[in-house]
Design a protein around this motif. Structure first.
Motif, mmCIF file in Angstrom:
data_model
loop_
_atom_site.group_PDB
_atom_site.id
_atom_site.type_symbol
_atom_site.label_atom_id
_atom_site.label_comp_id
_atom_site.label_asym_id
_atom_site.label_seq_id
_atom_site.Cartn_x
_atom_site.Cartn_y
_atom_site.Cartn_z
ATOM 1 N N LEU A 246 73.496 35.405 11.209
ATOM 2 C CA LEU A 246 74.681 35.823 11.954
ATOM 3 C C LEU A 246 75.056 34.707 12.923
ATOM 4 O O LEU A 246 74.207 34.217 13.668
ATOM 5 N N ASP A 247 76.320 34.305 12.907
ATOM 6 C CA ASP A 247 76.761 33.261 13.834
ATOM 7 C C ASP A 247 77.037 33.883 15.195
ATOM 8 O O ASP A 247 77.278 35.099 15.308
ATOM 9 N N PHE A 252 78.707 38.429 19.087
ATOM 10 C CA PHE A 252 79.468 38.921 20.243
ATOM 11 C C PHE A 252 80.462 39.999 19.830
ATOM 12 O O PHE A 252 80.640 41.002 20.538
ATOM 13 N N GLU A 253 81.116 39.798 18.685
ATOM 14 C CA GLU A 253 82.053 40.819 18.192
ATOM 15 C C GLU A 253 81.323 42.118 17.873
ATOM 16 O O GLU A 253 81.816 43.215 18.173
ATOM 17 N N THR A 257 81.831 45.876 19.541
ATOM 18 C CA THR A 257 82.050 47.062 18.704
ATOM 19 C C THR A 257 80.970 48.102 18.961
ATOM 20 O O THR A 257 81.248 49.299 19.072
ATOM 21 N N GLY A 258 79.720 47.646 19.068
ATOM 22 C CA GLY A 258 78.610 48.561 19.319
ATOM 23 C C GLY A 258 78.761 49.311 20.624
ATOM 24 O O GLY A 258 78.482 50.524 20.690
ATOM 25 N N GLN A 259 79.198 48.622 21.668
ATOM 26 C CA GLN A 259 79.414 49.287 22.958
ATOM 27 C C GLN A 259 80.509 50.333 22.856
ATOM 28 O O GLN A 259 80.365 51.460 23.348
ATOM 29 N N ARG A 260 81.603 49.974 22.214
ATOM 30 C CA ARG A 260 82.750 50.885 22.097
ATOM 31 C C ARG A 260 82.397 52.107 21.250
ATOM 32 O O ARG A 260 82.649 53.248 21.648
ATOM 33 N N VAL A 261 81.793 51.866 20.102
ATOM 34 C CA VAL A 261 81.430 52.969 19.200
ATOM 35 C C VAL A 261 80.313 53.810 19.805
ATOM 36 O O VAL A 261 80.304 55.044 19.689
#
Length: 290
Positions: A246-247, A252-253, A257-261
């Motif tokens: 994973l780059d 970071f993306e 997403t993990g925080q939001r979901v």
């Protein structure tokens, strides 16, 4: 872990759909499958829960037993995790299931190693001598993809359902201490689950990432990121799984997403748990455990 065999054409179909934010089952990249959550399903436990997330079926039982505090933390109780992968999949029989169970248990230990996840001081009865030990037994009934998320949801639901008897420490004139257990089954303490994190697994497929991957989507993913998120959106731990890389930009993306979901997941789960508790003991129980 259980897997499925897909042809190159099937993999290409899944990957192209993900790039267009349209998965095979009609979901978007950030959508979970329909989840069924039921608590208090096993009678001889302090707390229990069953979670069905798509085809994945998880049962968690928690037993509170008295033990001795650990030397490094004499004024705290602690949690012990055991995971049994008794799925029907041939890959999870014998050593394969044991390795997966150990990996899941180690992940849970890491997730709950955060100081604020569970108030362990409230589990202490008598410093250096007695404390409550919560034995968390996880049973994987069926594997349909995304087992880490389903297990974390089931563990939080079971902790919410856990009732620990109230005890008093009595000391006589000679200084001998005795523990008196309350006879009232309703005289108990609850575990505060406000800071208990849930795991959000983000699987990288092509140039995008998805949450709650199915077995078919997991077969198309070379790398995933497991993120434990609290109800306030704070990330407490991360773990990368899979053979691929994973780059930094993707990581970071995926964290965003993990925080939001994760925050949305906590809100939906807490709403279900509160609604079920408000029904009281008269609520109908569903499933084979009812």
């Amino acid at each position: 872990m259980a897997s499925v065999v897909l042809s190159e054409a099937e993999k290409l179909y899944i990957v192209h759909g993900v790039q267009e934010d349209l998965r095979v089952d009609g979901r978007g990249c950030e959508d979970y499958r329909c989840a069924e959550v039921e608590t208090d399903v096993v009678s001889n436990t302090s707390g229990s829960a069953r979670v069905k997330l798509g085809e994945t079926d998880i049962l968690v039982g928690i037993k509170a037993e008295m033990g001795t505090p650990k030397l490094e933390k004499p004024d705290e109780g602690y949690l012990e995790f055991f995971v049994d992968c008794s799925s029907n999949s041939p890959e999870l029989e014998g050593r394969g299931g044991e390795e997966l169970g150990t990996d899941i248990a180690n992940t849970l230990y890491r997730v709950f190693s955060c100081e604020n996840s569970v108030d362990l001081k409230s589990l202490c009865i008598n410093p250096k001598e007695h404390c409550w030990v919560l034995y968390v037994d996880v049973l994987l009934l069926e594997c349909g993809g995304n087992i880490f998320d389903a297990i974390s949801i089931a563990v939080k639901a079971a902790l919410f359902n856990t009732r620990i008897p109230k005890v008093r420490v009595l000391e006589d004139e000679e200084g001998t201490k005795e523990i008196e257990l309350s006879d009232d089954p309703y005289d108990c303490i609850r575990v505060n689950v406000d800071e208990v994190p849930c795991i959000v697994t983000l699987s990288k497929i092509g140039y995008r990432h998805v949450v709650d991957a199915t077995l078919q989507e997991e077969a198309c993913s070379l790398a995933s990121l497991l993120i434990s998120v609290t109800s306030k959106g704070a990330i407490t731990s991360m773990k990368k799984v899979g053979k691929g890389s994973l780059d930094p930009e993707s990581i970071f993306e995926m964290m965003e997403t993990g925080q939001r979901v994760g925050k949305s997941l906590h809100i939906a789960l807490q709403k279900i748990l509160d609604e079920e508790e408000n029904l009281g003991t008269s609520r109908p129980k569903v499933g084979f455990l009812g």
